[in-house]
Design a protein around this motif. Structure first.
Motif, PDB file in Angstrom:
ATOM      1  N   GLU A  48      -3.100  -7.830  -1.296  1.00  0.00           N
ATOM      2  CA  GLU A  48      -3.076  -6.365  -1.289  1.00  0.00           C
ATOM      3  C   GLU A  48      -3.667  -5.770  -2.569  1.00  0.00           C
ATOM      4  OE1 GLU A  48       0.779  -7.578  -3.203  1.00  0.00           O
ATOM      5  OE2 GLU A  48      -0.360  -8.219  -1.449  1.00  0.00           O
ATOM      6  N   LEU A  61       0.615   5.138   3.416  1.00  0.00           N
ATOM      7  CA  LEU A  61       0.582   3.726   3.043  1.00  0.00           C
ATOM      8  C   LEU A  61       1.983   3.139   3.098  1.00  0.00           C
ATOM      9  CD1 LEU A  61      -1.758   3.543  -0.105  1.00  0.00           C
ATOM     10  CD2 LEU A  61      -2.156   2.425   2.102  1.00  0.00           C
ATOM     11  N   PHE A  80       0.490  -2.658   4.847  1.00  0.00           N
ATOM     12  CA  PHE A  80       0.015  -3.852   4.150  1.00  0.00           C
ATOM     13  C   PHE A  80       1.115  -4.907   4.086  1.00  0.00           C
ATOM     14  CE2 PHE A  80      -3.251  -1.042   2.604  1.00  0.00           C
ATOM     15  CZ  PHE A  80      -4.304  -1.852   2.196  1.00  0.00           C
ATOM     16  N   ARG A 127       9.481  -2.612   1.602  1.00  0.00           N
ATOM     17  CA  ARG A 127       8.242  -1.868   1.833  1.00  0.00           C
ATOM     18  C   ARG A 127       8.255  -0.579   1.008  1.00  0.00           C
ATOM     19  NH1 ARG A 127       6.933  -3.433   7.226  1.00  0.00           N
ATOM     20  NH2 ARG A 127       7.198  -5.712   7.275  1.00  0.00           N
ATOM     21  N   ILE A 171       3.489  -0.533   1.971  1.00  0.00           N
ATOM     22  CA  ILE A 171       3.022  -1.730   1.288  1.00  0.00           C
ATOM     23  C   ILE A 171       4.175  -2.664   0.933  1.00  0.00           C
ATOM     24  CG2 ILE A 171       1.726  -2.637  -0.680  1.00  0.00           C
ATOM     25  CD1 ILE A 171       0.446   0.116  -0.978  1.00  0.00           C
ATOM     26  N   TRP A 198       4.600  -5.145  -1.600  1.00  0.00           N
ATOM     27  CA  TRP A 198       3.978  -5.652  -2.824  1.00  0.00           C
ATOM     28  C   TRP A 198       4.432  -7.083  -3.104  1.00  0.00           C
ATOM     29  CZ3 TRP A 198       0.111  -2.954  -4.765  1.00  0.00           C
ATOM     30  CH2 TRP A 198       0.109  -1.549  -4.695  1.00  0.00           C
TER      31      TRP A 198
END
Length: 280
Positions: A168, A187, A162, A253, A189, A191
């Motif tokens: 997200e 996952l 993501f 990440r 991500i 953020w």
């Protein structure tokens, strides 16, 4: 509206809407003492998908192939699927990589979102691209969680990255509510909740829900470190990994991975015991 979304996730517990798989990952020690334990193994060919949400210029695909291609191919056939709605970045993403023949690839010119429609989208010459309700530009969007449900099964291995700045939270919340998150094995991500105090509580709820779906937080990495190791032709072991939440770079990440099923843990434990007996 923000609070209602968080409450709708919490209501999963009230309605007993638990994940439909990966439910036996808590305690496996008691099984080791049972004489009736049977370990079932399968020899099916799995499909491994690296799904890149926010392709940009394709560099993350380069890094993934460099560090993880052999591991992915050992699990099954490798497919790379990317989403890039930005009109400048899309052709770059589509044309950049020369992939091995064993790797299948699909690129979608669409934004990852919570419904199949068009969504307002902001971009600054390929930079800072994001879903933005104040933008005058529209791009095609897909309902990502429904797309997962329609196209994948529990036998597939899904690694989802993501980097969809600002979107997200909404996408992951819907994945929790319709339980499509149970399809995900890994996952990664970036953020962006730190940009908004309204989003941070929702991120905390989501990370709690990851645990309910059988996912553990692994570590945090910095894309700069990935690029450095890639340029030096190094392995993933050389990439610094922060497990103490000390990295504060906004581009870091967060990595999460599904815990192993009881049958897999048992098989690994018994294998180690047999090896110990042979060496003793």
């Amino acid at each position: 509206m923000q609070t209602n979304k968080s409450l709708s996730i919490i209501n999963i517990f009230e309605n007993n809407m638990y994940p439909s798989h990966k439910t036996n990952y808590f305690d496996y020690e008691p099984y080791l003492n049972s004489n009736n334990t049977s370990i079932q193994t399968t020899n099916r060919t799995r499909r491994f998908f690296y799904i890149d949400l926010g392709c940009f210029d394709g560099r993350d695909i380069d890094h993934f192939l460099h560090f993880h291609k052999n591991e992915a191919l050992s699990l099954g056939n490798l497919y790379i699927i990317t989403f890039e709605p930005d009109p400048i970045n899309y052709p770059v993403c589509k044309s950049r990589q020369t992939l091995p023949k064993s790797v299948h690839r699909t690129v979608y010119n669409a934004a990852v979102w919570i419904k199949n429609d068009k969504v307002r989208y902001a971009t600054e010459r390929g930079q800072k691209s994001r879903v933005d309700k104040d933008s005058a530009i529209y791009v095609h969007s897909i309902d990502f969680s429904q797309w997962l449900i329609d196209n994948f099964s529990l036998d597939d291995y899904l690694h989802v990255k993501f980097t969809i700045e600002g979107a997200e939270i909404d996408v992951l919340e819907k994945m929790v509510i319709d339980r499509s998150l149970s399809l995900i094995d890994y996952l990664e991500i970036e953020w962006t909740s730190h940009d908004s105090p309204d989003l941070e509580p929702r991120r905390i709820v989501l990370e709690s829900m990851f645990d309910v779906f059988g996912m553990d937080f692994l570590y945090i990495t910095n894309p700069v470190d990935l690029k450095h190791a890639h340029n030096l032709n190094d392995t993933y072991i050389a990439v610094p990994k922060d497990k103490a939440w000390k990295l504060r770079n906004p581009l870091t990440r967060f990595h999460y991975k599904t815990r192993k099923d009881v049958s897999v843990l048992l098989a690994e434990r018994l294998k180690r015991k047999k090896q110990q007996m042979k060496s003793s």
